[in-house]
Enzyme design. Structure first.
Site, PDB file in Angstrom:
ATOM      1  N   GLU A 157      -0.548   9.002 -24.560  1.00 24.32           N
ATOM      2  CA  GLU A 157      -1.006   7.828 -23.792  1.00 24.32           C
ATOM      3  C   GLU A 157       0.004   6.725 -24.056  1.00 24.32           C
ATOM      4  O   GLU A 157       0.046   6.167 -25.157  1.00 24.32           O
ATOM      5  CB  GLU A 157      -2.413   7.416 -24.260  1.00 24.32           C
ATOM      6  CG  GLU A 157      -3.485   8.459 -24.007  1.00 24.32           C
ATOM      7  CD  GLU A 157      -3.846   8.599 -22.531  1.00 24.32           C
ATOM      8  OE1 GLU A 157      -3.491   7.707 -21.732  1.00 24.32           O
ATOM      9  OE2 GLU A 157      -4.450   9.612 -22.168  1.00 24.32           O
TER      10      GLU A 157
ATOM     11  N   CYS B 229      -2.292  -1.852 -22.907  1.00 25.80           N
ATOM     12  CA  CYS B 229      -1.411  -0.955 -22.148  1.00 25.80           C
ATOM     13  C   CYS B 229      -1.672  -1.073 -20.652  1.00 25.80           C
ATOM     14  O   CYS B 229      -0.775  -0.908 -19.847  1.00 25.80           O
ATOM     15  CB  CYS B 229      -1.612   0.472 -22.612  1.00 25.80           C
ATOM     16  SG  CYS B 229      -3.337   0.975 -22.557  1.00 25.80           S
TER      17      CYS B 229
END
Ligand code: NAD
Length: 532
Positions: free
Chosen positions: A267, A301
């Site tokens: 990720e 993110c």
């Protein structure tokens, strides 16, 4: 909440005692074998004062931690899923009961606002709740038909991989470390968890809560150290790696996993765009965008770093958005209470990287409409909410992840051009589109290249949907978390086939031309009758 001043000029809340810090740091697997590493000095971001020493694991410690987790995993894996889930039912309650202490520990290492720390702490209970509802069904063996009806059967079985390495970043240190470990454990694995040194305290407290909920001792091991020092041994001794962090490190982790022929879920970073169509409702867009850009001080993110606004709304958007960014900046502060609405960056080093992107853009001709300055009066790593325009492709902020409270607003005329610009990135983590017309927004969403797409929202709608897998495309990642996929990735799928009668052996005695004819007929009829 009242704060007390400890020696070394920290401003820790009274809940955070030296005894607690010592108890948590003693959980790190370090000093068991190999050359001893120097301890890491953990600091309180708000003051820069040292709060404690974090032991650092040697590669030999990491191998020992993996062996301990592996031994505990054998017994854990044979427990029925319902028995494993009972631990997490209790952990759900314990985490909710301890939200304030968790938030304190997150704030010490991250410097984020109290509200963000609490919201982050609620992520693992949401993940647990989803898997309490679904894990038994997802992990259950599925009986499937074999190649020949009645005569052959096949069962799909999901077995735990063994030991999962979970490597977590500093920006959501409790949520990511816990929410990625929990499904691995539910699936029957042991976990070796490597948090970031800066933010290890809240992760260690989370592991302590899992143990208080009944997780067998040894099943989760925490190792700490610099990534390049402990990473290779960690991956060599694991059966799967779950990594969250930058794209650059993700590439290294992927290479190590490949060399060891184990699976990985990566990720990674993003350069997330938002498109505001000409019919968007700015009363809705502005507050949500302020959160999507500046929540967690831009260190998320999925946060938005590029906003494309239709020319009809562009000037009004800019005026209102800049005013909102300034109002947020006026509520910045360092406190373990709910007063400040905008927090610090994680470290002075990171703030300098963010500032360098802004200075690079300013130096090459971009306009800083607001912000663009550090706020040392508030704490060593505070940086103002910043809005840029006139950013061009030669500037670092145009294409690289800044990961701070900095956004660029672009004006567009043609919708096709906005879509092209939004997709003109090597990343593909998150994208957002705003319109009063959902069908129109959906048509654009279908063309955006991102693993998460949010309509009339920045990122919360997709990330909070724990039943739907979430991950990045392009260079933002490999694999997903959440949903059935987020549990099954921690298992090996085994195919158990049963042949009730050896018909194939009997056919072997036939002449081949006859076999071929009968095969053709069989395949045709099975297709026609939709049997296979
Ligand atoms: P990072 O890549 O520097 O570090 C992440 C973790 O990896 C840390 O624990 C670090 O110590 C460890 N690490 C570093 N090198 C290693 C190595 N060689 N072997 C093993 N471990 C190693 O990232 P960061 O600065 O901590 O986090 C910020 C980045 O994370 C941003 O790019 C952000 O976009 C990304 N992120 C992604 C998601 C997501 O879900 N996609 C979520 C949060 C953060």
């Amino acid at each position: 909440m009242e704060t007390t001043t400890h020696s070394g000029a920290t401003t820790l809340p009274p809940r955070i005692t030296q005894t607690l810090i010592d108890r948590l740091t003693a959980m790190v697997i370090a000093g068991t074998a190999g050359e001893q590493r120097e301890a890491y000095e953990m600091i309180e971001v708000y003051t820069g004062a040292v709060v404690g020493e974090l032991p650092q694991s040697s590669p030999e410690d990491v191998a020992a931690a993996a062996a301990t987790a592996r031994a505990a995993q054998r017994e854990w894996a044979v427990r029925p899923v319902s028995e494993r889930l009972a631990v997490f039912e209790r952990a759900h309650e314990l985490i909710l009961a301890e939200l304030e202490t968790i938030a304190d520990l997150i704030q010490i290492g991250c410097g984020k606002t109290r509200r963000m720390a609490i919201e982050e702490s609620c992520d693992p209970p949401m993940v647990i709740s989803h898997y309490l509802k679904t894990a038994e069904r997802t992990l259950k063996p599925i009986r499937r038909g074999g190649a020949m009806p009645i005569i052959t059967t096949s069962t799909e079985q999901h077995r735990p991989k063994g030991v999962v390495a979970v490597i977590a970043p500093w920006n959501f240190p409790f949520a990511i470390a816990m929410s990625d470990s929990i499904p691995a454990l539910i699936a029957g694995n042991g976990v070796v968890l490597k948090p970031d040194n800066k933010t290890a305290l809240c992760t260690l407290f989370g592991v302590e809560l899992l143990q208080r909920a009944g997780l067998p001792q040894g099943l989760v091991q925490v190792v700490c150290g610099s990534g390049p020092d402990v990473g290779p041994t960690l991956i060599e001794n694991s059966d799967y790696v779950m990594f969250t962090g930058s794209t650059a490190t993700g590439r290294t982790i992927g290479e190590l996993a490949g060399r060891n022929l184990i699976g990985c879920s990566l990720e990674l970073g993003g350069k997330n765009p938002m498109i505001v169509l000409d019919d968007a409702d700015l009363d809705e867009v502005i507050p949500s965008t302020v959160f999507a850009v500046y929540g967690n001080s831009g260190q998320a993110c999925m946060h938005i770093e590029r906003i494309y606004v239709h020319e009809r709304l562009h000037d009004e958007f800019l005026r209102r958005f800049v005013a909102a960014a300034e109002a947020l900046g006026a509520k910045a502060g360092a406190a373990y209470d709910y007063e400040p609405e905008f927090g610090s960056l994680v470290s002075v080093d990171h703030m300098e990287r963010v500032a360098a992107h802004v200075e690079d853009a300013r130096g090459k001709g971009a306009t800083v409409l607001t912000g663009g300055k550090a706020r040392p009066d508030l704490g060593p790593a505070f940086y103002e909410p910043t809005v840029l325009t006139g950013v061009t492709s030669d500037m670092a902020h145009a294409t690289m992840e800044t990961f701070g409270p900095v956004v660029t607003v672009y004006r567009y005329t043609d919708e096709e051009e906005a879509i092209r610009q939004a997709n003109a990135t090597t990343y593909g983590l998150n994208a957002s589109v705003w319109s009063r017309n959902l069908a129109r927004a959906n048509r654009i969403a279908d063309r955006l290249e991102a693993g998460n797409i949010n309509i009339n929202d920045g990122f919360v709608a997709s990330y909070s949907a724990k039943a739907t897998p979430s991950g990045g495309v392009k260079q933002s990642g490999v694999g997903t978390r959440h949903g059935a996929a987020g549990l099954l990735k921690y298992t090996d799928t085994v195919n158990i086939g049963v042949q009730k009668k050896q018909v194939l052996a009997a056919r072997a005695a036939m002449p081949y031309a006859k076999q071929l004819k009968s095969t053709r007929v069989t395949l045709r009829w099975m297709r026609r009758l939709r049997i296979r």
